[in-house]
Design a protein around this motif. Structure first.
Motif, PDB file in Angstrom:
ATOM      1  N   ASP A  80      31.816 -14.708  56.339  1.00 51.03           N
ATOM      2  CA  ASP A  80      31.156 -15.161  55.140  1.00 51.03           C
ATOM      3  C   ASP A  80      30.014 -14.412  54.538  1.00 51.03           C
ATOM      4  N   ARG A 160      32.579 -15.399  43.971  1.00 47.86           N
ATOM      5  CA  ARG A 160      33.941 -15.783  43.830  1.00 47.86           C
ATOM      6  C   ARG A 160      34.114 -15.871  42.454  1.00 47.86           C
ATOM      7  N   ASP A 235      36.174 -14.526  51.673  1.00 43.99           N
ATOM      8  CA  ASP A 235      36.868 -13.936  53.286  1.00 43.99           C
ATOM      9  C   ASP A 235      37.999 -14.631  53.303  1.00 43.99           C
ATOM     10  N   SER A 237      39.641 -17.517  55.482  1.00 44.91           N
ATOM     11  CA  SER A 237      39.324 -18.185  56.499  1.00 44.91           C
ATOM     12  C   SER A 237      40.390 -19.384  56.379  1.00 44.91           C
ATOM     13  N   ALA A 342      32.718 -23.154  52.956  1.00 45.12           N
ATOM     14  CA  ALA A 342      31.826 -21.993  52.869  1.00 45.12           C
ATOM     15  C   ALA A 342      32.478 -20.989  53.568  1.00 45.12           C
TER      16      ALA A 342
HETATM   17 MG   LIG Z   1      34.167 -18.114  53.503  1.00 45.08          MG
END
Ligand SMILES: [Mg+2]
Length: 342
Positions: A80, A160, A235, A237, A342
């Protein structure tokens, strides 16, 4: 309430190796008082992220070795920070362990190895464990929550929401490997290939054991920010399709993705029928997805990690997948939905 003796021993284990504040200029005071004291560099902002690592949801004790569980707990938070171009400064861990684990030699060995995995990755990124808490788990489950603190030059952190129509879309490393290895673990109970300590090192373009030992792309994030190479970033995830949806929603844009351009991890490439699906929806690859204006000349690699152009940002809100024949189909978020975004 007094802590049991086994728990006090555990706290001592956490403390050992976590001292040496001089090496970590951001940590003015680490473990040992009621709070840690952090001192961010002048002109920088503080970034904070928190991630659960819950047995049965994020790992299984019969599939993931203890070193892997510790590694992944920290990697989730580091990834993150990488997504926003932040430098890791300190980690905080709350850990609940089953009573039987603290009471047996095998259980205590599991905990020792958990910290081995966590510390090893922390050491690679110069990120000290600066505080935490332990408790007896109310169930026969290992429950961990990790908080990562990082810093970035004020106003510069990658977000983002900064993708614009016409921007090119890039990913780091390769996709689908973590899900492919999870598939192998679920079928055989064994890793996809021999797990070696080299998995935990960063020597090569992609992690050899991406499910057990993902490599958070901290250096890439720092370089993207420093060299002004990215507009928006996230990222990977939850899975490429889900994380791309997050970028597009936050930026108010759409995207076109070229299926043939997706870099496929070698473990996913062994499953040609499923490779594209694993890359698009697999999740937990912890690579970075980012955008840059078309005018930016993107290097083939950043911080020794391959960068692949896989599409572009468009006007509107549609996410479109274009196959090798040019056929267009809607790309829907199909990645994992964790409790936290997150
Ligand atoms: Mg993230």
């Amino acid at each position: 309430m007094h802590k049991p003796v086994a728990e006090l021993a555990l706290i001592e284990q956490i403390r050992s190796g976590s001292r040496g504040g001089a090496r970590f200029p951001c940590v003015a005071l680490g473990i040992g008082d009621d709070c840690a004291i952090l001192r961010p560099p002048r002109g920088h902002e503080v970034l904070v992220t928190t991630d659960f690592t819950l047995e049965g949801r994020h790992f299984r004790r019969d599939w993931h070795p203890p070193q892997s569980v510790g590694h992944r707990a920290l990697a989730r938070g580091l990834s993150d920070l990488a997504a926003m171009g932040a430098r890791p400064q300190a980690a905080f861990l709350s850990l609940a362990l089953p009573a039987e684990m603290l009471g047996t030699r095998a259980g205590r060995l599991w905990v020792t190895r958990f910290f081995e995995g966590l510390r090893y990755l922390a050491g690679l990124h110069n990120c000290p464990l600066a505080g935490g808490d332990t408790a007896e788990s109310p169930a026969d489950l290992v429950l961990a929550d990790i908080v990562l603190v990082g810093t970035a030059p004020a106003g510069r952190a990658l977000r983002r929401s900064a993708a614009r129509p016409g921007d090119a879309l890039y990913v780091t490393g390769a996709l689908g490997g973590a899900a492919a290895e999870l598939g192998i673990l679920s079928r055989t109970g064994k890793p996809g290939r021999r797990v070696h300590r080299v998995s935990m090192l960063r020597t090569g373009p992609v992690p050899p054991n991406p499910q057990l030992y993902p490599w958070p792309r901290i250096e890439v994030g720092l370089a993207l920010l420093r060299r002004h190479l990215a507009t928006a970033a996230i990222d990977l995830s939850d899975g490429f399709s889900t994380d791309l949806t997050h970028i597009c929603r936050e930026s108010g844009v759409g995207a076109e993705v070229l299926a043939a351009a997706l870099p496929i991890h070698p473990l996913a490439a062994k499953l040609p029928q499923q490779a594209i699906r694993l890359a698009l929806h697999g999740g937990e690859d912890y690579e970075l997805l980012f955008t840059a204006p078309a005018s930016v000349t993107m290097p083939r690699s950043v911080a020794s990690v391959p960068i692949t152009r896989i599409g572009q940002i468009t006007r509107g809100s549609a996410l479109v997948l274009i196959d090798a024949t040019g056929r267009r189909s809607p790309l829907r978020p199909g990645g994992w939905e964790h409790f936290t975004s997150a």
